[in-house]
Scaffold this motif. Structure first.
Motif, PDB file in Angstrom:
ATOM      1  N   LEU A 195       0.970  -1.339  -0.244  1.00  0.00           N
ATOM      2  CA  LEU A 195      -0.383  -0.054   0.573  1.00  0.00           C
ATOM      3  C   LEU A 195       1.074   0.794   0.033  1.00  0.00           C
ATOM      4  N   ILE A 196       0.523   2.296  -0.197  1.00  0.00           N
ATOM      5  CA  ILE A 196       1.027   3.270  -0.872  1.00  0.00           C
ATOM      6  C   ILE A 196       1.475   3.568   0.733  1.00  0.00           C
ATOM      7  N   ALA A 197       0.614   3.473   1.775  1.00  0.00           N
ATOM      8  CA  ALA A 197       0.785   4.081   3.347  1.00  0.00           C
ATOM      9  C   ALA A 197       2.418   3.047   4.056  1.00  0.00           C
ATOM     10  N   GLU A 198       2.394   2.231   3.372  1.00  0.00           N
ATOM     11  CA  GLU A 198       3.088   0.825   3.862  1.00  0.00           C
ATOM     12  C   GLU A 198       4.637   1.948   3.204  1.00  0.00           C
ATOM     13  N   VAL A 199       4.538   1.825   2.459  1.00  0.00           N
ATOM     14  CA  VAL A 199       5.673   2.227   1.334  1.00  0.00           C
ATOM     15  C   VAL A 199       5.830   3.655   2.451  1.00  0.00           C
ATOM     16  N   TYR A 200       4.655   4.309   2.430  1.00  0.00           N
ATOM     17  CA  TYR A 200       5.287   5.862   3.407  1.00  0.00           C
ATOM     18  C   TYR A 200       5.636   4.997   4.590  1.00  0.00           C
ATOM     19  N   SER A 201       5.104   4.665   5.700  1.00  0.00           N
ATOM     20  CA  SER A 201       5.968   4.310   6.562  1.00  0.00           C
ATOM     21  C   SER A 201       7.718   3.677   7.377  1.00  0.00           C
ATOM     22  N   LEU A 202       7.772   2.906   6.228  1.00  0.00           N
ATOM     23  CA  LEU A 202       8.683   1.882   5.901  1.00  0.00           C
ATOM     24  C   LEU A 202      10.319   3.040   5.681  1.00  0.00           C
ATOM     25  N   MET A 203       9.421   4.391   4.684  1.00  0.00           N
ATOM     26  CA  MET A 203      10.300   5.896   4.406  1.00  0.00           C
ATOM     27  C   MET A 203      10.652   5.939   5.510  1.00  0.00           C
ATOM     28  N   LYS A 204       9.571   6.237   6.063  1.00  0.00           N
ATOM     29  CA  LYS A 204       9.465   7.424   7.849  1.00  0.00           C
ATOM     30  C   LYS A 204      10.746   6.439   8.866  1.00  0.00           C
ATOM     31  N   ARG A 241      -3.344   7.620   1.833  1.00  0.00           N
ATOM     32  CA  ARG A 241      -4.485   8.139   2.467  1.00  0.00           C
ATOM     33  C   ARG A 241      -5.220   8.026   3.901  1.00  0.00           C
ATOM     34  N   PHE A 242      -4.139   6.648   4.619  1.00  0.00           N
ATOM     35  CA  PHE A 242      -4.216   7.560   6.053  1.00  0.00           C
ATOM     36  C   PHE A 242      -2.154   6.758   6.327  1.00  0.00           C
ATOM     37  N   LYS A 243      -2.138   7.421   7.578  1.00  0.00           N
ATOM     38  CA  LYS A 243      -0.716   7.623   7.620  1.00  0.00           C
ATOM     39  C   LYS A 243       0.155   6.215   9.266  1.00  0.00           C
ATOM     40  N   LYS A 244      -0.728   6.530  10.020  1.00  0.00           N
ATOM     41  CA  LYS A 244      -0.708   5.926  11.458  1.00  0.00           C
ATOM     42  C   LYS A 244      -0.922   4.108  11.273  1.00  0.00           C
ATOM     43  N   HIS A 245       0.453   3.461  11.653  1.00  0.00           N
ATOM     44  CA  HIS A 245       0.208   1.822  11.630  1.00  0.00           C
ATOM     45  C   HIS A 245      -1.005   1.237  12.015  1.00  0.00           C
ATOM     46  N   ASP A 246      -1.882   2.070  12.997  1.00  0.00           N
ATOM     47  CA  ASP A 246      -3.260   1.357  13.404  1.00  0.00           C
ATOM     48  C   ASP A 246      -3.907   0.999  12.827  1.00  0.00           C
ATOM     49  N   THR A 247      -3.601   1.844  11.525  1.00  0.00           N
ATOM     50  CA  THR A 247      -5.334   2.376  10.729  1.00  0.00           C
ATOM     51  C   THR A 247      -4.297   1.497   9.091  1.00  0.00           C
ATOM     52  N   ILE A 248      -3.111   1.251   9.127  1.00  0.00           N
ATOM     53  CA  ILE A 248      -1.828   0.986   7.880  1.00  0.00           C
ATOM     54  C   ILE A 248      -2.401  -0.414   7.869  1.00  0.00           C
ATOM     55  N   ASN A 249      -2.498  -1.782   9.419  1.00  0.00           N
ATOM     56  CA  ASN A 249      -2.657  -2.366   9.858  1.00  0.00           C
ATOM     57  C   ASN A 249      -3.907  -3.108   9.757  1.00  0.00           C
ATOM     58  N   ALA A 250      -4.927  -2.108   9.909  1.00  0.00           N
ATOM     59  CA  ALA A 250      -6.617  -2.707  10.095  1.00  0.00           C
ATOM     60  C   ALA A 250      -6.623  -2.355   8.650  1.00  0.00           C
ATOM     61  N   VAL A 251      -6.585  -1.827   7.821  1.00  0.00           N
ATOM     62  CA  VAL A 251      -7.246  -1.953   6.456  1.00  0.00           C
ATOM     63  C   VAL A 251      -6.808  -3.195   5.495  1.00  0.00           C
ATOM     64  N   ARG A 252      -5.469  -3.168   5.812  1.00  0.00           N
ATOM     65  CA  ARG A 252      -4.793  -4.294   5.225  1.00  0.00           C
ATOM     66  C   ARG A 252      -5.334  -5.506   5.984  1.00  0.00           C
ATOM     67  N   ASN A 253      -5.793  -6.113   7.124  1.00  0.00           N
ATOM     68  CA  ASN A 253      -6.627  -6.595   6.979  1.00  0.00           C
ATOM     69  C   ASN A 253      -7.681  -6.760   6.994  1.00  0.00           C
ATOM     70  N   HIS A 254      -8.318  -6.170   7.133  1.00  0.00           N
ATOM     71  CA  HIS A 254      -9.790  -6.233   7.510  1.00  0.00           C
ATOM     72  C   HIS A 254      -9.835  -6.738   5.299  1.00  0.00           C
ATOM     73  N   LEU A 255      -8.774  -6.090   4.638  1.00  0.00           N
ATOM     74  CA  LEU A 255      -8.977  -6.574   3.306  1.00  0.00           C
ATOM     75  C   LEU A 255      -8.506  -7.893   3.048  1.00  0.00           C
ATOM     76  N   MET A 256      -7.650  -8.437   3.671  1.00  0.00           N
ATOM     77  CA  MET A 256      -7.280  -9.918   3.512  1.00  0.00           C
ATOM     78  C   MET A 256      -8.202 -10.910   4.528  1.00  0.00           C
ATOM     79  N   THR A 257      -9.233 -10.938   4.339  1.00  0.00           N
ATOM     80  CA  THR A 257     -10.347 -11.458   4.883  1.00  0.00           C
ATOM     81  C   THR A 257     -12.024 -11.336   4.262  1.00  0.00           C
ATOM     82  N   LYS A 258     -11.640 -10.846   3.213  1.00  0.00           N
ATOM     83  CA  LYS A 258     -12.038 -10.984   2.028  1.00  0.00           C
ATOM     84  C   LYS A 258     -11.902 -11.594   1.041  1.00  0.00           C
ATOM     85  N   LYS A 259     -12.408 -11.821  -0.255  1.00  0.00           N
ATOM     86  CA  LYS A 259     -11.782 -13.413  -0.932  1.00  0.00           C
ATOM     87  C   LYS A 259     -11.194 -12.069  -2.194  1.00  0.00           C
ATOM     88  N   LEU A 260     -10.238 -11.234  -1.945  1.00  0.00           N
ATOM     89  CA  LEU A 260      -9.480 -10.263  -3.121  1.00  0.00           C
ATOM     90  C   LEU A 260      -8.479 -10.807  -3.160  1.00  0.00           C
TER      91      LEU A 260
END
Length: 164
Positions: free
Chosen positions: A55-64, A95-114
């Protein structure tokens, strides 16, 4: 030495996708290699089979984190131009930058058949409606009902609202 031909064509679902065909047109080979790439059909080359879409947010977090680690080093080093430009880009478009939000969004999407591509695209683009999501990510159109997509998007928006 072989020549490789690339064919681009926009097609399917109102021209929202692009097909890319790589065809080996080398001199004399017994086998012709043909790889069809079509994101709307979730067809990707083998080299992306085990790749993780960030995610762009993950790249941002890693770079920071990298920037912070560099600042904490005894030897201060200015970031190179590419690093600085990429950091500015991810800062602007995440679109979001906090670690908790990044993890929550990814985890939520991973529970779907995506597919992993769809996870990254949904999280990076954050469409407002199912119609917009299908226009931006055509593979969703045939795989999800509108109400399912709306529920996914609403949940993502609620998670992001806590990031502000």
């Amino acid at each position: 030495m072989s020549d490789e031909g690339i064919t681009l064509s926009s097609s399917t679902k109102g021209g929202h996708s692009a097909n890319v065909q790589h065809t080996n047109t080398g001199p004399t080979t017994s086998q012709s290699t043909e790889v069809v790439e079509d994101a709307s059909e979730l067809l990707f080359p083998d080299e992306f089979k085990d790749a993780q879409a960030l995610l762009i947010a993950e790249v941002y977090s890693l770079m920071k984190m990298n920037e912070t680690a560099r600042e904490n080093d005894n030897e201060f080093q200015l970031p190179n131009e590419v690093f600085a430009k990429t950091l500015a880009y991810t800062d602007k478009f995440a679109r979001f930058k906090k670690h908790d939000t990044i993890n929550a969004v990814r985890n939520h999407l991973m529970t779907k058949k995506l597919h992993k591509y769809e996870i990254a695209a949904l999280a990076n683009l954050c469409p407002d409606t199912a119609e917009e999501a299908c226009a931006l990510i055509p593979s969703l159109e045939t795989r999800f009902e509108e109400r399912e997509l709306e529920a996914i998007l609403t949940h993502i928006q609620s998670l992001i609202s806590y990031d502000k």
